[in-house]
Scaffold this active site. Sequence first.
Site, PDB file in Angstrom:
ATOM      1  N   LYS A 206      51.960  90.380  51.581  1.00 51.06           N
ATOM      2  CA  LYS A 206      51.214  91.397  50.835  1.00 51.06           C
ATOM      3  C   LYS A 206      50.306  92.173  51.789  1.00 51.06           C
ATOM      4  O   LYS A 206      50.282  93.391  51.785  1.00 51.06           O
ATOM      5  CB  LYS A 206      50.402  90.693  49.736  1.00 51.06           C
ATOM      6  CG  LYS A 206      49.625  91.640  48.851  1.00 51.06           C
ATOM      7  CD  LYS A 206      49.000  90.876  47.689  1.00 51.06           C
ATOM      8  CE  LYS A 206      48.020  91.765  46.935  1.00 51.06           C
ATOM      9  NZ  LYS A 206      47.409  91.097  45.791  1.00 51.06           N
ATOM     10  N   GLU A 212      50.045  83.346  60.413  1.00 50.83           N
ATOM     11  CA  GLU A 212      51.283  82.581  60.586  1.00 50.83           C
ATOM     12  C   GLU A 212      52.513  83.480  60.438  1.00 50.83           C
ATOM     13  O   GLU A 212      53.467  83.408  61.209  1.00 50.83           O
ATOM     14  CB  GLU A 212      51.373  81.454  59.544  1.00 50.83           C
ATOM     15  CG  GLU A 212      50.254  80.439  59.623  1.00 50.83           C
ATOM     16  CD  GLU A 212      49.148  80.737  58.626  1.00 50.83           C
ATOM     17  OE1 GLU A 212      48.692  81.907  58.572  1.00 50.83           O
ATOM     18  OE2 GLU A 212      48.724  79.813  57.916  1.00 50.83           O
ATOM     19  N   GLY A 271      49.392  87.129  44.991  1.00 46.28           N
ATOM     20  CA  GLY A 271      50.418  86.491  45.824  1.00 46.28           C
ATOM     21  C   GLY A 271      51.232  85.455  45.073  1.00 46.28           C
ATOM     22  O   GLY A 271      52.464  85.471  45.082  1.00 46.28           O
ATOM     23  N   ARG A 272      50.550  84.550  44.376  1.00 46.52           N
ATOM     24  CA  ARG A 272      51.281  83.472  43.694  1.00 46.52           C
ATOM     25  C   ARG A 272      51.985  83.936  42.427  1.00 46.52           C
ATOM     26  O   ARG A 272      52.665  83.163  41.764  1.00 46.52           O
ATOM     27  CB  ARG A 272      50.331  82.307  43.403  1.00 46.52           C
ATOM     28  CG  ARG A 272      49.086  82.677  42.620  1.00 46.52           C
ATOM     29  CD  ARG A 272      48.055  81.563  42.740  1.00 46.52           C
ATOM     30  NE  ARG A 272      46.748  81.894  42.179  1.00 46.52           N
ATOM     31  CZ  ARG A 272      45.818  82.598  42.810  1.00 46.52           C
ATOM     32  NH1 ARG A 272      46.056  83.092  44.002  1.00 46.52           N
ATOM     33  NH2 ARG A 272      44.634  82.815  42.261  1.00 46.52           N
ATOM     34  N   GLU A 357      45.663  76.845  42.988  1.00 50.16           N
ATOM     35  CA  GLU A 357      44.994  77.995  43.598  1.00 50.16           C
ATOM     36  C   GLU A 357      44.307  78.823  42.501  1.00 50.16           C
ATOM     37  O   GLU A 357      43.238  79.377  42.711  1.00 50.16           O
ATOM     38  CB  GLU A 357      45.999  78.852  44.379  1.00 50.16           C
ATOM     39  CG  GLU A 357      45.314  79.868  45.283  1.00 50.16           C
ATOM     40  CD  GLU A 357      46.285  80.616  46.191  1.00 50.16           C
ATOM     41  OE1 GLU A 357      47.472  80.274  46.229  1.00 50.16           O
ATOM     42  OE2 GLU A 357      45.836  81.557  46.853  1.00 50.16           O
ATOM     43  N   HIS A 388      62.297  55.366  41.676  1.00 53.35           N
ATOM     44  CA  HIS A 388      62.482  54.250  42.606  1.00 53.35           C
ATOM     45  C   HIS A 388      61.293  54.138  43.542  1.00 53.35           C
ATOM     46  O   HIS A 388      61.383  53.502  44.589  1.00 53.35           O
ATOM     47  CB  HIS A 388      63.775  54.450  43.392  1.00 53.35           C
ATOM     48  CG  HIS A 388      64.955  54.527  42.469  1.00 53.35           C
ATOM     49  ND1 HIS A 388      65.722  53.441  42.155  1.00 53.35           N
ATOM     50  CD2 HIS A 388      65.443  55.562  41.734  1.00 53.35           C
ATOM     51  CE1 HIS A 388      66.659  53.798  41.288  1.00 53.35           C
ATOM     52  NE2 HIS A 388      66.504  55.084  41.011  1.00 53.35           N
ATOM     53  N   LYS A 516      42.153  81.498  56.120  1.00 51.17           N
ATOM     54  CA  LYS A 516      42.842  82.467  56.977  1.00 51.17           C
ATOM     55  C   LYS A 516      41.991  82.828  58.183  1.00 51.17           C
ATOM     56  O   LYS A 516      42.505  83.175  59.237  1.00 51.17           O
ATOM     57  CB  LYS A 516      43.182  83.728  56.180  1.00 51.17           C
ATOM     58  CG  LYS A 516      44.303  83.521  55.176  1.00 51.17           C
ATOM     59  CD  LYS A 516      44.810  84.833  54.627  1.00 51.17           C
ATOM     60  CE  LYS A 516      45.915  84.596  53.618  1.00 51.17           C
ATOM     61  NZ  LYS A 516      46.580  85.804  53.167  1.00 51.17           N
TER      62      LYS A 516
HETATM   63  C1  G6Q Z   1      48.531  83.573  46.796  1.00 45.82           C
HETATM   64  C2  G6Q Z   1      47.689  83.326  47.930  1.00 45.82           C
HETATM   65  C3  G6Q Z   1      48.348  83.067  49.240  1.00 45.82           C
HETATM   66  C4  G6Q Z   1      49.062  84.252  49.860  1.00 45.82           C
HETATM   67  C5  G6Q Z   1      49.426  83.905  51.304  1.00 45.82           C
HETATM   68  C6  G6Q Z   1      50.209  84.970  51.989  1.00 45.82           C
HETATM   69  O1  G6Q Z   1      48.138  83.792  45.678  1.00 45.82           O
HETATM   70  O2  G6Q Z   1      46.653  84.214  48.017  1.00 45.82           O
HETATM   71  O3  G6Q Z   1      49.234  81.997  49.135  1.00 45.82           O
HETATM   72  O4  G6Q Z   1      50.199  84.575  49.127  1.00 45.82           O
HETATM   73  O5  G6Q Z   1      48.258  83.622  52.000  1.00 45.82           O
HETATM   74  O6  G6Q Z   1      49.531  86.172  52.017  1.00 45.82           O
HETATM   75  P1  G6Q Z   1      50.272  87.485  52.462  1.00 45.82           P
HETATM   76  O7  G6Q Z   1      51.341  87.765  51.474  1.00 45.82           O
HETATM   77  O8  G6Q Z   1      49.228  88.562  52.479  1.00 45.82           O
HETATM   78  O9  G6Q Z   1      50.843  87.232  53.825  1.00 45.82           O
END
Ligand code: G6Q
Length: 553
Positions: A206, A212, A271-272, A357, A388, A516
């Site tokens: 996003k 990463e 994001g989620r 989250e 198990h 982050k």
């Molecule tokens: C989701 C979070 C988090 C996010 C990642 C990746 O709700 O805020 O999991 O999606 O940190 O972020 P970017 O899409 O900006 O790389």
Amino acid sequence: MARLSERSSWKALAAQAARPDATDIIGLFDTDAERASKFSLEAAGLFLDYSKNPISDDTRSLLLSLAEHSSVPEQIKAMFEGRRINISENRAVLHIALRNRSQRSITVNGRDVMPDVTTVLERMRTFSDAVRSGNLRGATGKPFTDVVNIGIGGSDLGPLTVCAALKPYTEDGPKVHFVSNVDGAHLANTLKHLDAQTTLFIVSSKTFTTQETMANARSARQWLLTQLAGSSADEALVSKHFAAASTNLEQTAAFGIDSGHVFGFWEWVGGRYSLWSAIGLPIALAVGFDRFEQLLTGAHAMDEHFRSAPLAQNMPTLLALVGIWHTNFLGAPTHGVFPYAQDLAWLPMFLQQLEMESGGKRTDRSGSLVEYSTVPIIWGAAGTNGQHAFFQHLHQGTQVTPCDFIAAAHSEWDMPGHHEILLANCLAQSEGLLQGLSAEVVLAELAAEGVTGKTAERLATNRSFPGNRPSNTILLERLDARALGALLALYEHKVFVQGVIWNINSFDQPGVELGKGLAGDVLKDIRSGHASPGHDQSTAAMIERICTIRGRK
Ligand code: G6Q
């Protein structure tokens, strides 16, 4: 509005939970022959049975009053109207617009967002069709056989979960891989088996600034350039082999991604909650755009149900209330999710992010510290494997873990006999958790084996199960794109309702954002070989130790 714990429904629920029979589920079944049907419902093709919970008619009425008094209906309306319910970031929350299959417009700041949503979806269709048909090819003219999604968190778990869940439908598309961890092992192990000529990368982010993801994207670009050195100019290679899903069009251009391969989305997509947006591009590539649309259609069906069904027949609301009862009144610290479907093996991880989250908050919407528990720890794994292992804890541990069993009546795989065994195990576990096994029955069994007296008594205590352990069961007809869409939307809305009742903002994530930034200083020190001032003693010592070990070569 009165504080949550001062509301009459909250107090009445607390009194209800203090009753000696508060956790007696078996008693509820014994006194009501209709309980299974009275405590279950169908919506958007899913069936939810929540009868195996210690919830009486009275408790359910009180929980529904709590939802009513917490303005759940008003807040549902506010979300669907595009109001800025993410108050800390001053944003609307409109993942429902991404899968709005109706003709209704949805506005933000007086502007209908649906035309933009439709345009991106159409572009995703054209692009995914072109890749899947082989019309869009790599720099050396070969069709793409592999797609690598580079993203993390919300830009990874959604499409990863869906692609795994729809595995039986992926045969006719490119193989889609997911690289999220900055641990070089993840990218290296993925690239090891790939041919750069036939590999397409999607950088899903996003913000397009996540450390990463950007490290992985840069290394992937380097790998591509090295592998295909000399075949075309570097810019042409990147533009032919990279696509992006992002809201940051400036950065995608700076990376060298062809604007025709960049799929945008908007600040009102968390994001989620983003798998329904351009972040779902790997899904469209894996299973085809028509199936991606079926996923949206299934989610939309659940949205329509959520928006219009009265609370007492509203599946996400009821699922949320069952959770509230266990967390806030019966004190359950965790919640288990057990899909009896190997293809849903990622679902517990997806829900960990979605629920923890969103609900992992300690302040309410007015900034005061909350005086009640918010989201429990979510955990789980695909059945039957857990049986198990950790299911021992579910049956006889000292903590009660409410859980969701998820199963599909039909299998998508042709493996005769297996699915019946899978289903039988799923139902048998929830039945066993409910009914337990009394010491009398064990004693009788032992007596039949000739074991009596003190030994029998000791063994009977050890081998008996208390029962009355709660669970929900969610049944799908089959695990197809439509049902999966409805299932994921069900959980999204469950999270929404719980957030409204807890009066928290389910749509921000300051803790994740803190994470982050945290690594920056330590990274500089690890690279320089010494801890700079300002770290706590333990961290400084760890940095020094790591630098020393790494210095030894
Ligand atoms: C989701 C979070 C988090 C996010 C990642 C990746 O709700 O805020 O999991 O999606 O940190 O972020 P970017 O899409 O900006 O790389």
